[in-house]
Design a protein around this motif. Sequence first.
Motif, mmCIF file in Angstrom:
data_model
loop_
_atom_site.group_PDB
_atom_site.id
_atom_site.type_symbol
_atom_site.label_atom_id
_atom_site.label_comp_id
_atom_site.label_asym_id
_atom_site.label_seq_id
_atom_site.Cartn_x
_atom_site.Cartn_y
_atom_site.Cartn_z
ATOM 1 N N ASN A 139 2.335 1.913 -3.377
ATOM 2 C CA ASN A 139 1.292 2.423 -4.254
ATOM 3 C C ASN A 139 1.001 3.899 -3.998
ATOM 4 O O ASN A 139 0.538 4.614 -4.882
ATOM 5 C CB ASN A 139 -0.004 1.620 -4.041
ATOM 6 N N SER A 170 -3.551 -6.661 -9.973
ATOM 7 C CA SER A 170 -2.132 -6.745 -10.349
ATOM 8 C C SER A 170 -1.203 -6.356 -9.203
ATOM 9 O O SER A 170 -0.071 -6.798 -9.153
ATOM 10 C CB SER A 170 -1.855 -5.883 -11.577
ATOM 11 N N THR A 171 -1.673 -5.542 -8.265
ATOM 12 C CA THR A 171 -0.768 -5.065 -7.216
ATOM 13 C C THR A 171 -0.669 -6.028 -6.041
ATOM 14 O O THR A 171 0.233 -5.912 -5.227
ATOM 15 C CB THR A 171 -1.228 -3.691 -6.696
ATOM 16 N N CYS A 172 -1.584 -6.986 -5.950
ATOM 17 C CA CYS A 172 -1.728 -7.766 -4.716
ATOM 18 C C CYS A 172 -0.529 -8.684 -4.467
ATOM 19 O O CYS A 172 -0.204 -9.533 -5.288
ATOM 20 C CB CYS A 172 -3.014 -8.577 -4.765
ATOM 21 N N MET A 173 0.101 -8.509 -3.301
ATOM 22 C CA MET A 173 1.268 -9.317 -2.932
ATOM 23 C C MET A 173 0.899 -10.784 -2.752
ATOM 24 O O MET A 173 1.730 -11.667 -2.882
ATOM 25 C CB MET A 173 1.852 -8.818 -1.609
ATOM 26 N N ALA A 223 -3.986 1.201 -4.816
ATOM 27 C CA ALA A 223 -3.682 1.039 -6.244
ATOM 28 C C ALA A 223 -4.858 1.523 -7.080
ATOM 29 O O ALA A 223 -4.689 2.198 -8.089
ATOM 30 C CB ALA A 223 -3.362 -0.418 -6.555
ATOM 31 N N ALA A 234 -6.306 -2.821 -11.299
ATOM 32 C CA ALA A 234 -5.183 -2.430 -10.457
ATOM 33 C C ALA A 234 -5.149 -3.198 -9.141
ATOM 34 O O ALA A 234 -4.081 -3.543 -8.641
ATOM 35 C CB ALA A 234 -5.263 -0.925 -10.188
ATOM 36 N N ALA A 266 -3.177 -2.479 -0.172
ATOM 37 C CA ALA A 266 -2.562 -2.113 -1.458
ATOM 38 C C ALA A 266 -3.628 -2.020 -2.545
ATOM 39 O O ALA A 266 -3.560 -1.157 -3.426
ATOM 40 C CB ALA A 266 -1.496 -3.133 -1.853
ATOM 41 N N ALA A 299 0.829 -1.211 0.000
ATOM 42 C CA ALA A 299 0.000 0.000 0.000
ATOM 43 C C ALA A 299 0.860 1.256 0.000
ATOM 44 O O ALA A 299 0.571 2.226 -0.705
ATOM 45 C CB ALA A 299 -0.914 -0.010 1.227
#
Lengths: 748, 231
Positions: free
Chosen positions: A89, B133-136, B22, B130, B18, A86
């Motif tokens: 981002n 695609s951003t997720c850990m 995002a 978004a 996130a 986060a």
Amino acid sequence: MNRRQFLKSALLGAGGTAIAISGFGTLTKAAPPSSIAAENNQETTVFSACEMCRNQCPIAVKVVNGKVSKIEGNPHDADFGGVLCARGNAGPSLLYDPQRLKKPMLRTGERGTGKYKEVSWDEAYTYIAEKLKVIQQNDGGEAVAFASRKGPHDWFFRTIAQGIGSPNMFSHEATCPLTRSVALDSMFGVEGIAADYGNAKYIVSIGRNWLEGIHVAQTRGIMKAVGNGAKLVVLDPRFSVTASMGEWVPIKGATDLAFVMAMANVMIAEEKYDKDFVERYTSGFDQWKVAVKDKTPEWAEKETGIPQETILRIAREFAESRPKAILDFGWRTGLAPNDYQLRRAIMIVNMMVGNFETPGGYYRVKNASVVNRFPEMTGLAKALGAVSQPAFPKPVTSRIDGTGIKGIPSQLIPEGDGAVGQITESILTGQPYQIKAWMVHRFNPVISLPESDRVIEALKKLDLLVVCDLYMTDTAMFADVILPECTYLERYEQVYDMSGLMPKYVLRQPAVPLVYPDTKPAWRIYKELGEKMGLGQYFPYADIVDFINQQLTPAGLTLNQMKEKGVWIPVGMKPFYIRENDPTASLDNVVSKPSKKIEFYSEEVQEATKQGIPQYKQYPQPEEGKFRFVQGKVAVHTNAGTINVPVLNEVMSQNPLWIHKISADKLGIRDGDAIIISAGKYEHKGTAKVTQGIRPDTVFCYHGFGRISPELKRAYGKGINDNKLIPNEIGEVGNVCTSMTFVTVKKA
Amino acid sequence: MTKYAMCIDPNKCIGCNACRIACQMQWSLSPAVYFNRLEEHVEGEYPKLSRVIVPVQCQHCDQPPCEKVCPTKATYKREDGVVLIDSDKCIKCKYCMAACPYNARVLNEDGLPQKCSFCADYVAKGGIPACVSTCMCKVRIFGDIDDPGSEISEYLASHQTVRIQGTSMYYVPPVKMDSSVLPPACVTPIHVNVLKDVAQPVSKGILGLAAAAVVGGVVLNNAKGGDKNHE
């Protein structure tokens, strides 16, 4: 009531008819989702490195019309997998925040009153140079302390320190992983040891919280292991997010070493350890056997509050999962004064299962100089060049924290880090000598060091305080001179080595021009200040590109090459573990002790603390009516760094005190109540979060809140500053002591 | 045909937010405006506790209550399943916000209701949402469930999931809790029909007044009871 609830109730007539919209001033004007950037707005990608925390993850910055529109993970780095946390981002929200520092400033009123005037950079440099000159002449360069959050800026920042002959350079590490570094250094002769979580089958955390204290690659590693069926055991007084992904063992605070020693006791008694590994690669096992001889699960139960059957079971499960078993060595360490012995004991138990240089265990960080020791790898990677500087004047005194002085515990403090908490003491007590000036770079002692009020008292006593940062921090508000740095999205950085299982170099480069044109990068600030001080010869580079070229040329790389992907990994090399295929392979290339052994018993530690092998020390437990006060990290914030970043502050601006329901009931405290937390000398207001998720004898809050700088307009006055309540007790190797404070709690 | 859907596995969610940020960056939303949220559920007695964090957003319902009540057809559902808002047609009456069973809409600073669009425009250009695609922790999978070879189709075919009835969303059932922590089926709230009756026959000019009266009076109990926001 959160925003949605407010809107809904407003909409429903319960909250009035007006819909209040708080307009936080990001420069990126909100556009409805259906109107994505017009076709002619070409998007470009700049590969760089994050700095929302200190981990410097590789990122891909999306730029449209000269503005950063979005940041993603860098897909070229497999360890990070193109994802981002986060905070990462949230980069654009920091970049375009109108509350950032924009101009250099000089103090015009009393310290802490916030009265400043904007000045030119030249005026700011002149003021600092003249003040430092007087102090240097009257008190010596050693009277100036330098403290920063550790990072690539240190080369430039510390050049000023070395130029004036001050040995007193400090990182923030004593407030974070310092004791782990001490443990690794004393056992392996090097701090660069890392864990391969992703391939582990059994992982035990001792207060480590990968899922809230985010390091993207490590968080992914843990979740990969858990997804593959690995067992996760979490010893923590609080039910953290990490604890909820495995077996939660709510251990009594400051007793972790008892648990670790009992594990060793069981493994030895039941002969469940890797005898061949211990014999082949380690020394001092006999002393360790003696140290843990009577540390039975039965004994440890009394210390830790963990049932002996549980201790026995975990020890067995761990040992039977070897070598793909990791007893984690921690990150934000410094729980108790002797914390380095806990970290040493942890690594000894790890080595007892032979989990070194095998998948799912620990490994030596393989930078270029390490891989070049292996004939089959020679030439695949070359080390970065160093920018050579003329010889600095030799400091005339030793450091204020005694770092490196033989025969006392501070012998063990890593020289590049130091015991940063000592600065407060030396300012206030004049011991061992007076500190007159403090240069601070991207560090916030008022929030990050224990005993905030004492830190403030010290700041007020200084002849000179200079702070370089992005925001008017709680420390900056006491400074004589404030220098505004630009963000990581607007500057180059020296190339840094982020090697893991393979060598890796990462570039930070500007994605956009300066948003606030009077801010500057650290490499320029300290070069220009140095020139003003007559130290120009120590900055032998024209600009940062020249600096980077001096690094890259010896490595056989160019800046253009680095810009292409933002990250460089040697072509044709695969991650390797030395003992993967041959469990008897030599570790001489990666164990840096002269003995070439992993030293369970350490002569050096014996010399410094008379405890060459870890010994248990019993610390007090809270008496009836008191609570042990512990703290930790939350995923959306970086310690003292991100609380005022608009989007992150919106997610979380408060940190209620976690208190167990049984304890809260006794005190008549209900969830959400205003409370007063008292640590004797200091008190703090807060609110209560009544929960089942904490030991009844412990209270907890997240770190980094309770900010006192009014210029942090979103964060000011909200939540609890944990360090206001924690005394500035300096641990044996210079570490903070975060779990040693007892508090009472009452309704406000 | 293309039919977009998302599958969320709350067992993998660590609550890092996130996804929320995002999305905010992807769509240049101001800090207080966000389209996906995390609902934390903790159950049990010390020290035997469980925690599940459930990501919730617009469920892109099959027969969206928000669409039904919209007097100007600003809210519409595309053939590919995506529910969108045409802000040029929106008169800011906020009926859609009251009608949404998932509390998934939020006002932007211009008073326009907004919500997750499954990143429709971005997906059309070959991107993935978004939040995905951003997720850990790879909590979310997005794609075309009419394409048997898509990642989401393959995942749904090989894993135990539940479809949130009447929506485009699938969830992996929580291991540590029962499925009542997941978003409920899309049932058109009773008040939606009232709103619809008010909305359809009248002209735009008097809608603002009508909205305030009707929403203020009729909807109160229902929506309050249905609010499962645990933030």
